[in-house]
Design an enzyme around this catalytic site. Structure first.
Site, PDB file in Angstrom:
ATOM      1  N   GLU A 287       0.888  -1.173   0.000  1.00 43.45           N
ATOM      2  CA  GLU A 287       0.000   0.000   0.000  1.00 43.45           C
ATOM      3  C   GLU A 287       0.916   1.211   0.000  1.00 43.45           C
ATOM      4  OE1 GLU A 287      -3.155  -0.075  -0.228  1.00 43.45           O
ATOM      5  OE2 GLU A 287      -3.716  -2.084   0.406  1.00 43.45           O
ATOM      6  N   CYS A 321      -2.861   8.901   3.527  1.00 45.35           N
ATOM      7  CA  CYS A 321      -2.415   8.398   2.217  1.00 45.35           C
ATOM      8  C   CYS A 321      -3.416   8.702   1.117  1.00 45.35           C
ATOM      9  CB  CYS A 321      -2.114   6.926   2.294  1.00 45.35           C
ATOM     10  SG  CYS A 321      -3.393   6.012   3.094  1.00 45.35           S
TER      11      CYS A 321
HETATM   12  P1  TAP Z   1       8.489   4.813   4.285  1.00 48.74           P
HETATM   13  O1  TAP Z   1       9.691   5.634   4.431  1.00 48.74           O
HETATM   14  O2  TAP Z   1       8.333   3.979   3.071  1.00 48.74           O
HETATM   15  O3  TAP Z   1       8.420   3.895   5.586  1.00 48.74           O
HETATM   16  C1  TAP Z   1       7.406   2.957   5.809  1.00 48.74           C
HETATM   17  C2  TAP Z   1       7.939   1.858   6.698  1.00 48.74           C
HETATM   18  O4  TAP Z   1       8.965   1.148   6.009  1.00 48.74           O
HETATM   19  C3  TAP Z   1       8.586   2.377   7.982  1.00 48.74           C
HETATM   20  O5  TAP Z   1       8.310   1.484   9.025  1.00 48.74           O
HETATM   21  C4  TAP Z   1      10.064   2.370   7.612  1.00 48.74           C
HETATM   22  O6  TAP Z   1      10.935   2.342   8.713  1.00 48.74           O
HETATM   23  C5  TAP Z   1      10.128   1.085   6.823  1.00 48.74           C
HETATM   24  N1  TAP Z   1      11.315   0.949   5.965  1.00 48.74           N
HETATM   25  C6  TAP Z   1      12.139   1.916   5.481  1.00 48.74           C
HETATM   26  N2  TAP Z   1      13.138   1.362   4.771  1.00 48.74           N
HETATM   27  C7  TAP Z   1      12.959   0.027   4.800  1.00 48.74           C
HETATM   28  C8  TAP Z   1      13.657  -1.084   4.246  1.00 48.74           C
HETATM   29  N3  TAP Z   1      14.765  -0.939   3.520  1.00 48.74           N
HETATM   30  N4  TAP Z   1      13.185  -2.326   4.468  1.00 48.74           N
HETATM   31  C9  TAP Z   1      12.080  -2.512   5.200  1.00 48.74           C
HETATM   32  N5  TAP Z   1      11.379  -1.502   5.760  1.00 48.74           N
HETATM   33  C10 TAP Z   1      11.803  -0.250   5.551  1.00 48.74           C
HETATM   34  O7  TAP Z   1       7.178   5.674   4.362  1.00 48.74           O
HETATM   35  P2  TAP Z   1       6.818   6.751   5.468  1.00 48.74           P
HETATM   36  O8  TAP Z   1       7.597   7.981   5.199  1.00 48.74           O
HETATM   37  O9  TAP Z   1       6.921   6.148   6.803  1.00 48.74           O
HETATM   38  O10 TAP Z   1       5.257   6.978   5.166  1.00 48.74           O
HETATM   39  C11 TAP Z   1       4.823   7.864   4.237  1.00 48.74           C
HETATM   40  C12 TAP Z   1       4.401   7.142   2.978  1.00 48.74           C
HETATM   41  O11 TAP Z   1       3.503   6.081   3.252  1.00 48.74           O
HETATM   42  C13 TAP Z   1       3.663   8.053   2.049  1.00 48.74           C
HETATM   43  O12 TAP Z   1       4.177   7.936   0.748  1.00 48.74           O
HETATM   44  C14 TAP Z   1       2.232   7.571   2.093  1.00 48.74           C
HETATM   45  O13 TAP Z   1       1.479   7.794   0.963  1.00 48.74           O
HETATM   46  C15 TAP Z   1       2.410   6.136   2.368  1.00 48.74           C
HETATM   47  N6  TAP Z   1       1.214   5.595   2.990  1.00 48.74           N
HETATM   48  C16 TAP Z   1       0.412   4.823   2.223  1.00 48.74           C
HETATM   49  C17 TAP Z   1      -0.728   4.296   2.760  1.00 48.74           C
HETATM   50  C18 TAP Z   1      -1.582   3.432   1.907  1.00 48.74           C
HETATM   51  S1  TAP Z   1      -2.720   2.617   2.610  1.00 48.74           S
HETATM   52  N7  TAP Z   1      -1.387   3.322   0.643  1.00 48.74           N
HETATM   53  C19 TAP Z   1      -1.064   4.552   4.090  1.00 48.74           C
HETATM   54  C20 TAP Z   1      -0.233   5.355   4.838  1.00 48.74           C
HETATM   55  C21 TAP Z   1       0.916   5.866   4.278  1.00 48.74           C
HETATM   56  P3  TAP Z   1      11.399   3.731   9.404  1.00 48.74           P
HETATM   57  O14 TAP Z   1      10.410   3.948  10.464  1.00 48.74           O
HETATM   58  O15 TAP Z   1      12.746   3.481   9.927  1.00 48.74           O
HETATM   59  O16 TAP Z   1      11.388   4.792   8.354  1.00 48.74           O
END
Ligand code: TAP
Length: 517
Positions: A287, A321
């Protein structure tokens, strides 16, 4: 830090056991709340192997709230092995109906502790308390109840295949859990993202470990405590705060993890998909980001369009999101729409998220706040018209970003194409007599998460729903999600659904059995 001790109630054949954990006391909202600060592995709260910790910052005052254990790959391995043993051991002894009952027990406990959970979420993530109570926590409880109902209704089919005469043949399918699932979630709705994924995963009969976002893991840790109180056997649910590049990567790489449920950004989603393939070809659902178009036709109910148009962008301070990343407003009502949005913005209460009258709290963390400033700077540089905000809220400590409005945004601008994930309204005009060009513009994005349209003409609305390339379409409403309805994107917003029956299938595999007689 404080040592908490309680006797866990045995359930489903598991004896009473004492549970100790270290906690910090959060004094907020006229409450004193004990929040565990260690990793939760195999039913116990434990320190991280390397004794590393994460500093948790309160975005309302920029002060360190507490430190929590930070998992490494070694801790992830321990949790995966615990989940693996539980999957092939204790969890198998539990019938689907007992599983549903455990989930209902957990939902009841969450309900009884909802003010505590909402307070933690509000302090940790900056969510306005009233919203945290209703959405972050309220919808989490609903997800556990909804999926609890599925546990004893997971059924296969009997299929009329061709027998080799004179024999007969019976072919049927079984829907089976996949095994150990890894869940990785972002920071915008910490407990709700956990619940959307984990409730479906557990209902399907899997065991799991979750790595919540490093900036706000506190509700996940409180949740871990509640799973013990609800009677879940050790190893079924494991919670490991840590960094994505380290603990998160270890989850994606682990050979005993058979499914990965991820919500986060598109670049990390792509990276994770490669890791899933390289490690053991684990199934994954993604997602990811969005840049959802919202179309407002001149024949809309203007009051409703303004109200929902505002919440399509500013709900949860834009850390949503499905937030409308771009508003297309018909030229005939464009100026009037902006005038009314600005009027509402001038009276929006910004401040302490725990204050019941606050409508807009601080952004989640500093790096995100800084990115929003940069996003606005690029908009101005490219020639979009900044008509409101674009800066820090003056004279207020904390990551408070002024709700922002840009107009005169053209299709090729950075701010028209990239997600801000913040309270920034991006407005472009359209000519109502050229629907083909409007649809082309609305679909001119690599994202496909959500979309919306405001019009009183049902034909126009359904035509939009037919032609828009997005997993969710809202008509004369926005942000109206429900635990029973599938949620997820198209194109580079990812694939695989959360919520609804489709989410359950993300965590099941189909076995086909053929018997000749
Ligand atoms: P990300 O930077 O992608 O982080 C999401 C999760 O992935 C965090 O727990 C992050 O850990 C982890 N992560 C980072 N690098 C990783 C790796 N190499 N391997 C495994 N896990 C890893 O996103 P964010 O900044 O937290 O959230 C914002 C984004 O999420 C936005 O683009 C938003 O649109 C999207 N989002 C989408 C949805 C749906 S339902 N489509 C819902 C909510 C948010 P850390 O905590 O250490 O960064």
């Amino acid at each position: 830090s404080l040592l908490v001790r309680f006797l866990r109630q045995g359930s489903a054949g598991f004896g009473n056991q004492q549970l100790d954990f270290e906690a910090f006391t959060l004094k907020a909202n006229k409450r004193e709340i004990r929040v565990p600060t260690q990793l939760f592995i195999n039913g116990e709260f434990v320190d991280a192997e390397a004794q590393r910790t994460l500093e948790i910052v309160n975005p309302t005052n920029e002060e360190v709230l507490c430190k929590v254990a930070c998992a490494s790959a070694t801790d992830v391995d321990k949790a995966v092995r615990a989940a693996h043993s539980a999957f092939y051991g204790s969890w198998r002894q539990i019938t689907p109906r007992q599983r549903g009952q455990l989930m209902l027990n957990l939902a009841d406990l969450m309900e009884r502790n909802k003010e505590e959970l909402a307070t933690i979420e509000s302090v940790d993530s900056g969510a306005v308390y009233t919203l945290a109570l209703k959405t972050h926590v309220g919808m989490s409880i609903e997800a556990w109840r909804y999926f609890a109902g599925w546990c004893d209704k997971i059924q296969g089919n009997t299929i009329p295949v061709n027998p080799a005469r004179p024999n007969n043949v019976l072919t049927f399918t079984r829907k089976e859990p996949i095994g150990v699932c890894g869940l990785i979630t972002p920071w915008n709705y910490p407990l709700m993202m956990l619940s959307w994924k984990m409730a479906a995963c557990i209902a399907a009969g899997n065991t799991c470990l979750i790595k919540p976002a490093q900036t706000c893991p506190l509700t996940a840790l409180k949740f871990a405590e509640l799973t013990v109180r609800a009677g879940f056997p050790p190893g079924v649910i494991n919670v490991l705060p840590g960094k994505g590049s380290d603990a998160g990567q270890a989850v994606a790489d682990h050979e005993l993890v058979r499914k990965l449920g991820f919500t986060g950004s598109t670049p990390i989603g792509k990276h994770i998909m490669k890791s899933c393939a390289d490690s053991n070809l684990k199934k994954c659902s993604l997602e990811l980001g969005g840049k959802s178009p919202l179309i407002i036709f001149a024949d809309c109910d203007m009051d409703k369009a303004v109200k929902h148009g505002m919440s399509s962008v500013f709900f949860n301070k834009g850390e949503n999101c499905i937030a409308a990343g771009r508003l297309f407003v018909e030229d005939r009502i464009h100026d009037e729409f902006i005038r009314r949005v600005l009027k509402d913005l001038r009276t929006m209460t910004i401040g302490d998220p725990l204050d019941r009258s606050t409508a807009h709290g601080p952004q989640n963390h500093k790096a995100h706040f800084d990115k929003l400033l940069e996003f606005c700077r690029r908009g101005v540089d490219e020639g979009a018209k900044l008509v409101y905000g674009g800066c820090r809220v003056p004279n207020l400590k904390g990551y408070f970003f002024t709700p922002t409005v840009f107009t005169n945004v053209t299709d090729d601008m950075f701010i028209a194409q990239e997600e801000s994930f913040g309270p920034i309204m991006i407005i472009s005009k359209f000519n109502g007599s050229d629907i083909d060009s409007l649809m082309q513009r609305a679909n001119r994005t690599e994202y496909g998460l959500a979309s919306g349209v405001f019009t009183k003409d049902i034909g126009k609305a359904l035509n939009f729903a037919d032609r828009i390339e997005a997993g969710t379409v809202f008509v004369n409403v926005y942000n109206k999600t429900d635990v029973a309805a599938p949620f997820g994107g198209f194109k580079q917003s990812g694939y695989g659904k959360d919520l609804g029956q489709e989410a359950l299938n993300e965590y099941l595999k189909t076995k086909c059995v053929t018997v000749e007689y």
